[in-house]
Design an enzyme around this catalytic site. Structure first.
Site, PDB file in Angstrom:
ATOM      1  N   ARG C 355       0.923  -1.231  -0.107  1.00  0.00           N
ATOM      2  CA  ARG C 355      -0.070  -0.135  -0.026  1.00  0.00           C
ATOM      3  C   ARG C 355       0.944   1.184  -0.174  1.00  0.00           C
ATOM      4  O   ARG C 355       0.423   2.148  -0.549  1.00  0.00           O
ATOM      5  CB  ARG C 355      -0.842  -0.069   1.079  1.00  0.00           C
ATOM      6  CG  ARG C 355      -1.953  -1.222   0.904  1.00  0.00           C
ATOM      7  CD  ARG C 355      -2.808  -1.281   2.361  1.00  0.00           C
ATOM      8  NE  ARG C 355      -3.863  -2.195   2.173  1.00  0.00           N
ATOM      9  CZ  ARG C 355      -4.600  -2.670   3.045  1.00  0.00           C
ATOM     10  NH1 ARG C 355      -4.766  -1.885   4.345  1.00  0.00           N
ATOM     11  NH2 ARG C 355      -5.612  -3.328   2.842  1.00  0.00           N
ATOM     12  N   LEU C 466      -7.788  -7.467   9.876  1.00  0.00           N
ATOM     13  CA  LEU C 466      -8.887  -8.302  10.696  1.00  0.00           C
ATOM     14  C   LEU C 466      -8.190  -9.545  11.225  1.00  0.00           C
ATOM     15  O   LEU C 466      -8.611  -9.909  12.471  1.00  0.00           O
ATOM     16  CB  LEU C 466      -9.842  -8.923   9.480  1.00  0.00           C
ATOM     17  CG  LEU C 466     -10.382  -7.763   8.469  1.00  0.00           C
ATOM     18  CD1 LEU C 466     -11.208  -8.543   7.370  1.00  0.00           C
ATOM     19  CD2 LEU C 466     -11.356  -6.964   9.284  1.00  0.00           C
TER      20      LEU C 466
END
Lengths: 239, 255, 663
Positions: C355, C466
């Protein structure tokens, strides 16, 4: 200031309904789904009855046939039993539907200032209580008049059942009451038949459109069948 | 794009209610130069900025993720929960779908089971209690077998996912004339009934959840299908039929 | 936007000459177990003391927040028998922002037979974090990743499946193996609803006390230990005291310091910041993640940015026109005039670079004037080729809901025209400092999930948030909390009548009153917006010394103005959303200064932290392992005061630091 932690050792509770301040008043006794199921089942039985009833009544189009059929029916020792059964089914249908309607009204105490639907609800689906009530009134009139021969619509001096029917339906008020009554039945069923399938769990994405079509067809068919008799009586001038 | 530069002029009739005990009333506000690119909630932000600057109290409304997934936002716009657009939460509804000069009536979700806390904020904890009654698989942490031990037919997994997509916003209750919670409850019942993991508690679950749903004061379903039409996740009423089936199977087994 | 081209060309060597500007006040020990890395967690679990089962109910645990970490922890601890109370600011525990995660969750199951393993997931995560994470923590995360999937499937999480009925995986965000489990584009929602169902099961059974619409505004510390919290009941405004043997903060990240971020509107730093003010150290606050695939900013009244799952980069190709100032619509630009800059610069990873790398590359092409859209602050993400190759249906099946969301927001149909994307603040790797047991330096205060700093180093890999939230909640805290409580006498819980509770409550009340009585002219949002712009410009995708110093000065001024000139209508004894927001912004205004301070201190570039002074000749981030291979944990010394530094040295025995290369 509150001390939040529960007291030690509070034991596990198996999920019974968790009490809330506004709990329980709407659906006392039977669950909402059970009530709806009973309404649907009784509705299904009533639809079956209506088909049989229409088939019998259409015999009036054949001279003499109706009175023969009526005589045979009345001679059957099972008739009172069937009548009691039908009456019970009807009472269940009406009583539970009204109980639901009452709970439903209480569940939405304040309506929206702007009334709008997203086009899924139909006139029939939104007015089941109204059409149902109309049918109830009609049925009371119908039984008082047909079964107990209350002289509501003109000439009381007739000899046969078919004469009673035809003269009543040729009477302007009689024709109007019966026409409105059977139309209410038709509108009620145009949603009711689909609805009962859905409530009984006999619906799926695949069947949805088909059942909707069947429902409307049933409503239209029954209303048209009964209306046919009214029209026939009017054309015959009650003879 | 002239409408973009000048923006929309809106007449807003907003339900204002101080607290649970207050009777509440509509107040009218005129809002100028609303960008068509803004979301509905950004329009409300703009209204609130204006109100605060004028020394008035802003309109309270629940919201959080503003991307249509948390389920916090929602009010009734011109009689329709989350506004008129299909499959859209209020936060994803954009002002470009309203004409200049539009009059918008904003009301909280109405249901006796969703008491209004303030303005457009309602208490939807009844939904939590329905889930607490049985909307789960009783598997304690650590006791699960390998994830691939039990295959799940793709069709069923997809259907379960369709039902599990519910965001618990309450639009189904809001849009139902009976304030019925059948779509919400049936979505969870369906999600778990469709998966092998949900089988063991299948009957107990549906009985307990329906009982809790009734206890909360939601109405019964009269199958008008408005819930499905209002649902921002387009949850199907097929789930309600499935729940009805599940319920009676459970009752037949005496559970 | 800060300049991206740096100050002259003399950046060939690592800038190890810039020694850290601040001497540490102390050093921190992460208390990691020793020995072979693969055995550490097992060994540690055995060494942790256990609480007698009969006593567990007598230990009271407060869990703040009901996201993946909080809900999972609360359920797991209640199942063990602890007496758990859970607080959330939301109207329902199911609203927590974990719900918005789209792409997936990583686990080293190796179901795809493509060479994945615990060690590979561990290695990828340490490397992806640019060697600023603790090896022991990361290895533990990789070890329990498989258990998470097992647990979630058993709960009924409807993960995507193949036709044989077995679980499907996809490759995600820079991973060379397919280890990401997903539930359409709503993985976070489904995982959170799974954790929420576990929580709900315990609430229904009476083993968890669940309190909604409670905003935790202070942490109560007695004799150096966390003993409870002060929360505001958001419905009636009452301040409430909650006491416990241990407090778990599962309150998420601080991305909203930027105002515009992909975080939900209510995400805030308050609980963490208040804990910090009470003595907990804040670690690496400058490590923030900018997500490359967000819908670009459109206007001044915009309230938040929307993320498009980076799974889109699996099939979408990122490009800009070769020519600056290209006026034609994207679809009309011919192939040979397009610059697929990620594929060009990083041939082996292409569109799937991590990212931070993808974000900076997008910023660079926009700085060159080659950005697209009305603001020129966007790049194309194009599905034309994938649609040609796989068909529209296949693309719709993979990304249908994302395409729909994009169209709703922008009015453009991505099946026909390329999407426009731009980086936006998305996740914060920094957070409260915790040891291997997830306990902060304040005994009894545990910090889980995004709120802590521990596992992602300077950059988080996709589909790992997560994983970390659930690992902390389901599989770490149930063991480590026991280790702490076993040594805590039952009688050590402090009564909420204790003077420390009274004092914390009085201070909270005073702070709220001060905001209410300012009766100034500026709205809370206008302060927040200005702070956000300041942070984005100077402490965003690229940072430099001068800009950071400017920002620090301006933040102090803004904070001062806030207390004099903020306008908060209404009272404190009712549902008052302006007051809720004001409290959060007040804390962001204090926190921002610490974040800027950390960014100034860390003169190296690493992961999401890009210091323009420290880059390679190609413009890539240049780490300075010699001076900065440590965690910078800050101790509160006063508002606007320079915080005190505590260093935790990082050692890399298994993943040898190297210059990250995705070529």
């Amino acid at each position: 200031m509150s001390e939040a932690a529960p007291s030690p050792g509070s034991s596990a509770r198996i999920a019974a309904p968790i009490a809330t301040p506004r709990a329980g008043h709407l659906h006392a006794g039977l669950s909402s789904v059970t009530k709806k199921y009973a309404v649907a089942m009784s509705g299904l039985a009533l639809v079956g009855f209506l088909f049989a009833h229409l088939a019998g009544n259409l015999l009036i189009l054949i001279p003499g046939a109706f009175d023969q059929y009526a005589a045979a029916l009345h001679a059957s020792p099972l008739l009172p039993l069937a009548e009691i059964g039908l009456f019970a089914v009807f009472v269940v249908h009406v009583a539970l539907a009204l109980a639901c309607a009452r709970a439903n009204r209480d569940a939405k105490p304040q309506k929206y200032a702007v009334a709008a639907t997203r086009g899924k609800a139909t006139l029939a689906s939104r007015t089941m209580v109204i059409t149902g009530s109309a049918v109830l009134v009609f049925v009371i009139v119908h039984i008082a008049h047909m079964k107990f021969r209350a002289p509501l619509f003109g000439n009381p001096t007739v000899e046969t059942g078919s004469q009673w029917v035809l003269r009543t339906l040729a009477h302007p008020l009689g024709a109007l009451v019966y026409a409105v009554g059977v139309c209410a039945v038709g509108v009620h069923l145009s949603h009711g038949v689909w609805s009962l399938f859905q409530t009984l769990g006999w619906n799926s994405k695949r069947w949805h459109a088909r059942l909707t079509g069947i429902s409307r067809a049933v409503g239209a068919l029954l209303a048209a069948g009964f209306l046919l008799i009214v029209v026939y009586a009017l054309l015959r001038g009650g003879r | 794009m002239s409408s973009k530069e000048q923006g929309l002029r809106l007449v807003l009739e907003v339900w204002r209610q101080k607290g649970q005990e207050d009777a509440g009333r509509f107040e009218t506000y005129v809002l100028e130069s609303v960008s068509p690119d803004n979301s509905f909630l950004e329009m409300l932000d703009q209204l609130n900025e204006k109100l605060v600057k004028e020394g008035q109290e802003p309109v309270a409304f629940d919201h959080d993720c503003r991307e249509g997934i948390c389920g916090a936002c929602g009010c009734v716009v011109n009689g329709q929960a989350h506004g008129h657009e299909k499959g859209t939460t209020l936060c994803q509804l954009h002002m470009r779908s309203f004409p200049n000069g539009a009059k918008l009536v904003l009301e909280p979700f109405r249901a006796s089971a969703f008491p209004v806390l303030r303005d457009l904020v309602v208490d939807r904890s009844a939904f939590d209690r329905i889930i607490q009654a049985g909307g789960f698989v009783s598997v304690s942490t650590g006791s699960a077998p390998d994830a691939n031990l039990v295959p799940v037919a793709k069709d069923n997994a997809e259907k379960a996912m369709d039902a599990a997509a519910c965001i618990g916003c309450g639009a189904c209750v809001a849009s139902c004339k009976n304030s019925s919670a059948m779509l919400f409850t049936s979505a969870k019942v369906s999600h778990l009934a469709l998966l092998p993991q949900g089988q063991v508690e299948r009957e107990r679950r549906v009985s307990a959840m329906v009982a809790q749903m009734d206890a909360e004061g939601f109405g019964a379903c009269t199958n008008t299908q408005e819930c499905e039409a209002a649902c921002p996740k387009e949850i199907s009423i097929e789930n309600i039929a499935r729940m009805n089936r599940e319920f009676f199977k459970a009752k037949l087994k005496g559970r | 936007m800060a300049e991206s081209k740096k100050t002259g060309g003399a950046t060939t060597a690592a800038p190890s000459g810039i020694a850290p500007s601040q001497a540490p006040k102390g050093t921190l020990d992460g208390r990691c177990p020793q020995g072979p890395i693969a055995d550490r967690w097992t060994k540690h679990k055995f060494e942790l003391k256990l609480v007698n089962p009969a006593n567990k109910r007598k230990y009271e645990v407060l869990v703040v927040g009901t996201g993946l970490a909080g809900a999972a922890a609360a359920a797991s601890l209640a199942e063990l028998g602890y007496n758990v109370t859970v607080l959330t600011m939301h109207d329902s525990p199911r609203r927590a922002h974990s719900i918005a995660a789209q792409g997936g969750i990583n686990a080293s199951k190796n179901y795809k037979n493509d060479g994945d393993s615990v060690h590979r997931l561990f290695y990828d995560t340490v490397k992806g974090g640019d060697y600023r994470a603790r090896e022991s923590n990361v290895h533990r995360l990789a070890e329990v990743s498989g258990n998470i999937i097992d647990q979630c499937v058993a709960q009924g999480v409807p993960f995507a499946r193949e036709y044989g009925g077995y679980l499907d995986n996809r490759s995600f965000g820079g991973a060379q193996v397919s280890r990401t489990f997903y539930a359409r584009g709503q993985t976070g929602q489904q995982l959170l609803l799974g954790a929420y169902s576990a929580l709900s099961r315990n609430v229904g059974a009476g083993t968890i006390k669940m309190l909604t619409r409670r905003d935790v505004l202070d942490i109560v510390v007695v004799d150096g230990k966390a003993r409870g919290v002060i929360a505001r009941n958001l419905v009636n405004g009452k301040l409430e005291r909650f006491g416990a043997h241990a407090v778990l903060l599962c309150t998420g990240g601080y991305g909203n310091v930027f105002f515009l971020s992909t975080n939900a509107k209510a995400c805030n730093v308050t609980a963490a910041w208040r804990a910090h003010r009470r003595g907990a150290f804040f670690a690496n606050p400058c490590f923030t993640q900018i997500h490359p695939t967000c819908i670009p900013v459109h206007g001044d009244i915009q309230s938040k940015l929307t993320l498009m799952s980076e799974s889109l980069r699996n099939d979408g190709r990122v490009w800009v026109p070769k020519k600056a100032g290209e006026a034609r619509p994207g679809a009309d630009v011919p192939e040979d005039e397009r610059d697929y800059f990620l594929e060009r610069r990083y041939p082996s990873f292409g569109n799937l670079v991590p990212r931070d790398v993808a974000s900076r590359a997008a910023k660079q092409v926009c700085d060159e004037g080659r950005g697209v859209g009305s603001t020129r602050l966007a790049v194309y993400l194009d599905f034309r080729d994938a649609i040609q190759r796989l068909g529209k249906n296949a693309i719709a099946e993979r990304y249908g809901n994302l395409f729909q969301m994009y169209e709703k927001i922008t009015g453009d149909d991505p099946y026909r025209v390329p999407m426009r994307i731009y980086p936006a603040v998305h996740y914060t790797m920094g957070g409260l400092w915790v040891d291997y047991n997830l306990m902060s330096n304040l005994p009894g205060l545990f910090v889980l999930g995004e709120a802590n700093f521990s596992d992602h180093g300077a950059n988080r890999l996709g589909a790992s948030a997560l994983m970390q939230g659930l690992a902390d909640g389901y599989f770490v805290i149930p063991y480590t909390l026991g280790g702490f409580l076993a040594a805590e006498p039952l009688g050590s819980k402090v009564s909420t009548d204790h003077a420390a509770f009274a004092q914390a409550e009085a201070e909270t009340k005073e702070r709220l009153q001060k905001m209410l009585s300012a009766r100034g002219k500026r709205t809370v949002d206008s302060f927040h917006r200005e702070l956000g712009m300041l942070m984005w410009d100077h402490c965003g995708m690229a940072r430099n010394d001068a800009g950071l110093r400017r920002a620090a000065g301006r933040i102090a001024e803004l904070r001062e103005e806030f207390w004099k000139n903020v306008s908060v209508p209404g009272s404190g004894t009712e549902l008052n959303q302006s007051l809720e927001k004001a409290g959060r912004v007040a804390d962001f205004l204090e926190f921002a200064q610490t974040m800027v301070h950390d960014a100034l201190y860390r003169t190296e570039s690493c992961g999401g932290h890009f210091r323009e002074e420290s880059q390679t000749p190609e413009g890539e981030a240049q780490r300075d392992d010699q001076n900065f291979s440590h965690v910078a944990a800050w101790e509160f010394t006063g508002i606007g005061e320079k915080p005190a530094l505590h260093r935790e040295e990082l050692s890399f025995e298994y993943c040898k630091p190297s210059q990250r290369s995705y070529k």
